[in-house]
Design a protein around this motif. Structure first.
Motif, PDB file in Angstrom:
ATOM      1  N   ASP A  98      -1.938 -12.341  -1.780  1.00 17.67           N
ATOM      2  CA  ASP A  98      -2.009 -11.715  -0.461  1.00 17.67           C
ATOM      3  C   ASP A  98      -0.626 -11.357   0.090  1.00 17.67           C
ATOM      4  O   ASP A  98      -0.455 -10.291   0.709  1.00 17.67           O
ATOM      5  N   ASP A  99       0.387 -12.187  -0.172  1.00 16.83           N
ATOM      6  CA  ASP A  99       1.739 -11.862   0.290  1.00 16.83           C
ATOM      7  C   ASP A  99       2.243 -10.586  -0.374  1.00 16.83           C
ATOM      8  O   ASP A  99       2.869  -9.733   0.274  1.00 16.83           O
ATOM      9  N   GLU A 100       1.987 -10.446  -1.667  1.00 14.49           N
ATOM     10  CA  GLU A 100       2.421  -9.249  -2.394  1.00 14.49           C
ATOM     11  C   GLU A 100       1.724  -8.004  -1.869  1.00 14.49           C
ATOM     12  O   GLU A 100       2.351  -6.945  -1.710  1.00 14.49           O
ATOM     13  N   LEU A 101       0.435  -8.117  -1.598  1.00 16.64           N
ATOM     14  CA  LEU A 101      -0.308  -6.968  -1.064  1.00 16.64           C
ATOM     15  C   LEU A 101       0.308  -6.485   0.240  1.00 16.64           C
ATOM     16  O   LEU A 101       0.552  -5.283   0.419  1.00 16.64           O
ATOM     17  N   PHE A 102       0.573  -7.405   1.154  1.00 15.69           N
ATOM     18  CA  PHE A 102       1.104  -7.005   2.456  1.00 15.69           C
ATOM     19  C   PHE A 102       2.530  -6.476   2.345  1.00 15.69           C
ATOM     20  O   PHE A 102       2.897  -5.517   3.037  1.00 15.69           O
ATOM     21  N   GLU A 103       3.333  -7.064   1.475  1.00 17.83           N
ATOM     22  CA  GLU A 103       4.704  -6.578   1.289  1.00 17.83           C
ATOM     23  C   GLU A 103       4.715  -5.151   0.742  1.00 17.83           C
ATOM     24  O   GLU A 103       5.432  -4.278   1.249  1.00 17.83           O
ATOM     25  N   ILE A 104       3.894  -4.915  -0.266  1.00 17.07           N
ATOM     26  CA  ILE A 104       3.874  -3.583  -0.883  1.00 17.07           C
ATOM     27  C   ILE A 104       3.231  -2.560   0.046  1.00 17.07           C
ATOM     28  O   ILE A 104       3.699  -1.416   0.162  1.00 17.07           O
ATOM     29  N   SER A 105       2.167  -2.943   0.745  1.00 18.11           N
ATOM     30  CA  SER A 105       1.540  -2.033   1.708  1.00 18.11           C
ATOM     31  C   SER A 105       2.523  -1.616   2.788  1.00 18.11           C
ATOM     32  O   SER A 105       2.564  -0.450   3.203  1.00 18.11           O
ATOM     33  N   ALA A 106       3.351  -2.574   3.227  1.00 19.39           N
ATOM     34  CA  ALA A 106       4.325  -2.283   4.286  1.00 19.39           C
ATOM     35  C   ALA A 106       5.349  -1.251   3.841  1.00 19.39           C
ATOM     36  O   ALA A 106       5.636  -0.290   4.578  1.00 19.39           O
ATOM     37  N   PHE A 107       5.888  -1.397   2.624  1.00 21.43           N
ATOM     38  CA  PHE A 107       6.898  -0.408   2.232  1.00 21.43           C
ATOM     39  C   PHE A 107       6.287   0.918   1.788  1.00 21.43           C
ATOM     40  O   PHE A 107       6.992   1.913   1.621  1.00 21.43           O
ATOM     41  N   ASN A 157      -5.873  -2.833   3.750  1.00 19.40           N
ATOM     42  CA  ASN A 157      -4.729  -2.565   2.880  1.00 19.40           C
ATOM     43  C   ASN A 157      -5.130  -2.436   1.416  1.00 19.40           C
ATOM     44  O   ASN A 157      -4.500  -1.684   0.663  1.00 19.40           O
ATOM     45  N   ILE A 158      -6.185  -3.134   1.000  1.00 14.20           N
ATOM     46  CA  ILE A 158      -6.718  -2.912  -0.343  1.00 14.20           C
ATOM     47  C   ILE A 158      -7.180  -1.463  -0.484  1.00 14.20           C
ATOM     48  O   ILE A 158      -6.854  -0.766  -1.467  1.00 14.20           O
ATOM     49  N   LEU A 159      -7.932  -0.987   0.499  1.00 11.30           N
ATOM     50  CA  LEU A 159      -8.423   0.394   0.458  1.00 11.30           C
ATOM     51  C   LEU A 159      -7.276   1.395   0.540  1.00 11.30           C
ATOM     52  O   LEU A 159      -7.312   2.454  -0.109  1.00 11.30           O
ATOM     53  N   PHE A 160      -6.263   1.059   1.314  1.00 10.80           N
ATOM     54  CA  PHE A 160      -5.075   1.918   1.427  1.00 10.80           C
ATOM     55  C   PHE A 160      -4.387   2.057   0.071  1.00 10.80           C
ATOM     56  O   PHE A 160      -4.087   3.177  -0.380  1.00 10.80           O
ATOM     57  N   ILE A 161      -4.146   0.917  -0.608  1.00 12.63           N
ATOM     58  CA  ILE A 161      -3.510   0.950  -1.928  1.00 12.63           C
ATOM     59  C   ILE A 161      -4.383   1.704  -2.925  1.00 12.63           C
ATOM     60  O   ILE A 161      -3.889   2.507  -3.735  1.00 12.63           O
ATOM     61  N   ALA A 162      -5.692   1.456  -2.882  1.00 10.29           N
ATOM     62  CA  ALA A 162      -6.614   2.135  -3.801  1.00 10.29           C
ATOM     63  C   ALA A 162      -6.511   3.657  -3.646  1.00 10.29           C
ATOM     64  O   ALA A 162      -6.475   4.390  -4.638  1.00 10.29           O
TER      65      ALA A 162
END
Length: 298
Positions: free
Chosen positions: A175-184, A195-200
């Motif tokens: 979960d920390d990695e997801l939020f870090e990567i979504s943020a940048f 954020n899962i849907l955003f990355i997808a």
């Protein structure tokens, strides 16, 4: 028919204050896959030293094919210094350069990846341009590219992460990695699911899994979310828990089993690893099933 999965990346020794254990995320995944009946193989590189011989013998003994492990004449086999806090969570000091930083892409490996059902790789192997370039070449031959995000500062960049995500069919984060990567990536969202849907959408990836430590995991699979809320255990250490989780998940999904059953099985397997010492404790499928259903005797 038995599935074949090739893992690409680091093989090493985790050196604890009082002992050492064989590890490296791709190797941990391969070893667990083999224990679950999957045909597992690893592409990596070791030194021409005693610990390299020890590592190779261990891998062979545990059912993982080693013909794609290269021998480096100059660099030593990898070692990582592991420190555990009072909750069993690990931090790592990763020696550089070592043999697995110089994995070379050869035609035989490309052929094997082309024939395999999946290729598993992580972030850490990209810290050196030689192994990074080899990975980028090999991904082109994968039927199903599985990106196991393992953020180990300072060994990654935004550009590397985005490029690997864009080439992946399946991405696993914590979960920390997801939020870090979504943020940048400039996500406007705050919830895990959003954020899962955003990355997808941003990476055109249909399969994403996010682990949440003791709180289980979320699996996004073919436009549907699946949840497991975790298993209560006494943690010994978390080393390799996420790797076994991924192996358990892939061992089910690649055989087209129900995604809910797959994430339940994977969370149980990861929990059992965390209540044992080291990344690769011996665990039978019967033990996993009994852990999930205590009324069933082993």
């Amino acid at each position: 028919m038995t599935k074949k999965i090739i893992c690409f990346g680091e093989v090493l020794f985790d050196v604890f204050p009082t002992h050492r254990k064989i590890g490296g995320a791709p190797l941990n995944v391969a070893l667990r896959l083999a224990s679950l009946g999957v045909n597992a193989q690893i592409i990596s590189r070791i030194g021409k030293d005693e610990i390299g011989k020890e590592l190779l013998a261990f891998i062979e003994k545990n059912g993982v094919a080693t013909e794609t492990i290269q021998i480096d004449e100059n660099l030593s086999t990898g070692q990582v210094i592991v420190q555990l806090n009072d909750k069993g969570s690990a931090s790592y000091t990763i020696n550089y350069p070592v043999a697995w930083d110089k994995i070379i892409c050869i035609p035989e490996d490309e052929i094997m990846v082309k024939k395999a059902d999946a290729l598993v790789f992580g972030t850490l192997v990209c810290r050196d341009s030689v192994s990074h370039t080899s990975l980028l070449e090999i991904i082109n031959y994968a039927k199903y590219a599985v990106f196991d995000v393992n953020l180990r500062a300072p060994f990654y960049t935004k550009e590397i992460l985005i490029n690997l995500m864009m080439q992946s069919d399946f991405i696993k984060f914590n979960d920390d990695e997801l939020f870090e990567i979504s943020a940048f990536m400039n996500s406007p969202y705050h919830s895990l699911e959003q954020n899962i849907l955003f990355i997808a959408e941003q990476t055109n990836t249909k399969h994403i899994c996010v682990t949440k430590g003791s709180h289980g995991a979320v699996l996004y699979y073919n436009e549907k979310m699946y949840y497991n809320s975790g298993y209560k255990i006494d943690v010994v250490d978390t080393v390799g828990s996420g790797d076994s989780f991924l192996a358990g998940l892939l061992s089910k999904l690649l055989y087209d089993e129900n995604p809910q059953e797959a994430i339940d099985f994977a969370c149980a397997l990861g929990a059992i690893v965390a209540k044992n010492e080291g990344a690769n404790p011996k665990i039978s499928i019967q033990e996993i099933n009994a852990f999930m259903n205590p009324q069933i005797l082993i």
